[in-house]
Design an enzyme around this catalytic site. Sequence first.
Site, PDB file in Angstrom:
ATOM      1  N   LYS A  15       0.807  -1.210   0.000  1.00  0.00           N
ATOM      2  CA  LYS A  15       0.000   0.000   0.000  1.00  0.00           C
ATOM      3  C   LYS A  15       0.847   1.270   0.000  1.00  0.00           C
ATOM      4  CE  LYS A  15      -4.485  -1.327   1.823  1.00  0.00           C
ATOM      5  NZ  LYS A  15      -5.591  -0.936   2.689  1.00  0.00           N
TER       6      LYS A  15
ATOM      7  N   GLU B 172      -4.611  11.956   8.697  1.00  0.00           N
ATOM      8  CA  GLU B 172      -5.280  11.762   7.418  1.00  0.00           C
ATOM      9  C   GLU B 172      -6.678  12.359   7.490  1.00  0.00           C
ATOM     10  OE1 GLU B 172      -3.829   7.778   5.295  1.00  0.00           O
ATOM     11  OE2 GLU B 172      -5.948   7.713   5.820  1.00  0.00           O
TER      12      GLU B 172
ATOM     13  N   HIS C   4     -14.660  -4.907   5.435  1.00  0.00           N
ATOM     14  CA  HIS C   4     -13.850  -4.941   4.220  1.00  0.00           C
ATOM     15  C   HIS C   4     -14.103  -6.178   3.360  1.00  0.00           C
ATOM     16  CE1 HIS C   4     -11.799  -1.345   5.501  1.00  0.00           C
ATOM     17  NE2 HIS C   4     -11.632  -1.887   6.681  1.00  0.00           N
TER      18      HIS C   4
ATOM     19  N   ARG D 264      -4.742  -8.612 -10.097  1.00  0.00           N
ATOM     20  CA  ARG D 264      -5.281  -9.939 -10.457  1.00  0.00           C
ATOM     21  C   ARG D 264      -6.714  -9.777 -10.934  1.00  0.00           C
ATOM     22  NH1 ARG D 264      -8.916 -10.112  -6.329  1.00  0.00           N
ATOM     23  NH2 ARG D 264      -8.228  -9.149  -4.402  1.00  0.00           N
TER      24      ARG D 264
END
Lengths: 463, 126
Positions: free
Chosen positions: A116, A198, A233, A290
């Site tokens: 990431k 953030e 998630h 992928r």
Amino acid sequence: MFKKILIANRGEIALRVIRACREMGIKTVAVYSEADRDSLHVQRADEAVAIGPAPAAMSYLNVDAILSAAQITGADAVHPGYGFLSENAEFAAACGEAGLSFIGPRPDAIRKLGHKSTAKALAREAGVPVVPGTKGLLGADFMEAARAVGFPVMIKAAAGGGGKGLRMVRRSEDLESQIKLAQTEAQAAFKDGSVYMEKLIESPRHVEIQIACDIRGQVVAFPERDCTLQRRHQKLLEESPSPAMIPETRRRMQKAAVDLAKAAGYTNVGTVEFLLDTDGSFYFIEVNTRLQVEHPVTEIVSGFDLVWTQIRLAAGEPLNIGQERASEIRAHAIEHRINAEDPQRGFAPCPGLIESAWLPAGPGVRVETHIYPGYTVPSYYDSLIAKLIVSAPTRMEAIARSRRALDEFDLDGIRTTIPFHRMVLDQRPFQEGRFDTHYAEKLNHAATEAAHGSLAISNGSQN
Amino acid sequence: MTMNDGDMKAVLEWLKDTDLAEVSFKEGREGFSLSLPTTAPVPAFPPSRYVPVLSPAVGVYRKGSAGKAGAADGSAVARNAVLGMVEQARGKSVPVTAPKAGKIARSFASDGEAVEYGSLLYFIEP
């Protein structure tokens, strides 16, 4: 073109690849663990090789076993599916060293985009928006930093995860004290008190762009998939196009995905994931190097076979479409992930024997599954047992079709997420397309509470 | 022809008296079929006196080890004796060992043959 492809995977995705190979006249080799002896992919492939015991680490993640299976069967390419070794750069490299074509991007692209933090740095360089925040650790200039980012902000532990050292700050007067708390927590949890800041995206949607890239550097981006309906998630339902998207934002998002792919020297198919904010701004999250579980949604919307594309691109063929064709939206598509899980018990896995199974069919219905009556869902692997994908000219018609198809879906023996999907379709926020990534969790919580509540009442009346 | 539950019961009782597991009757488009739950235990085979040696990995089987020829049928092997190796990709070899002392009753894989995980390689007679 390849003569024989080994599929280093199991379940519905192994079958999906076998089907594509059959359509292209390519022979297939299935590999399987002891727990998957009775799995459909073993029966449908031209050849099947037992590679190890049930635990994935000893079978589907065992690189030596998979390469050996390719060697003894004379396969010339490996399709990794999704999960397992599909995003493992070392595996992709090992395939190359063993003289096998890896059907996916080159190992260096997987490495660059797989982590990431390096992917985010690359995105910044390519001018792709990332969630605003401090580039490094938070210092004495925290107030200026927060003003630049914009409240509300999140303070996050640099070394951490799992919610430790995580603080949400809405007002400037709370900032200093909350930073100190976060630092103390982070110090206690990770022996490292450094934190960064953030912007908090309060009501995000998860929207992603499917890309396809050939080895000459040509890149196309397909219409977005909206995967906002997720729990911890884990995506539960995906659709395309997104009910929250306008053409202008779509074009910008597609361009961002193409820019990132070009910057990374990406080849083959992949997905660039974004958070979409309520004001139309979007931020890069990560790249999946992928094929994705939800790829059929894009196949229906674009009328384009992504597995054929993967195989052709890996064989060195050029893309046979341009951006204009890739951008076409030919239908609305919704995918429901049917998992062997009990929504009423926190989506706990429910492996076991499927006594009977009646799969939906009819107009606009596609089912990708490896189950059959008498099949036992093993407990070793993920709980996805089927994907129901519906399509119709409009979103409302697709929802009606989903409802009909879910009603036809008849499974006995194990609990599944089918009732959850039925419930979702009946909700007005879902029907109107007004929901964010927190929605499914809240909805399921409310439904479980209601179910337990009514149970308590009926128990009470019996006493 | 019509049949009621009483008639069915009579057929069922009769079926139980026989050694049949299933009976079906058809006349024109009508008919029925009854089957008894298979409660009778499956006759147990006598335990085999042979101990199977299965391949621990997928790859190419090499009999023997380190220049030594593999054990021939009928020869005696010690417990944990290396009977051969499964050669895998990237130069990895997985040894195949005798789970019990005895003699090789029969070998199934020849030298250089491709084997999968669980392939039968030998029967050992302890």
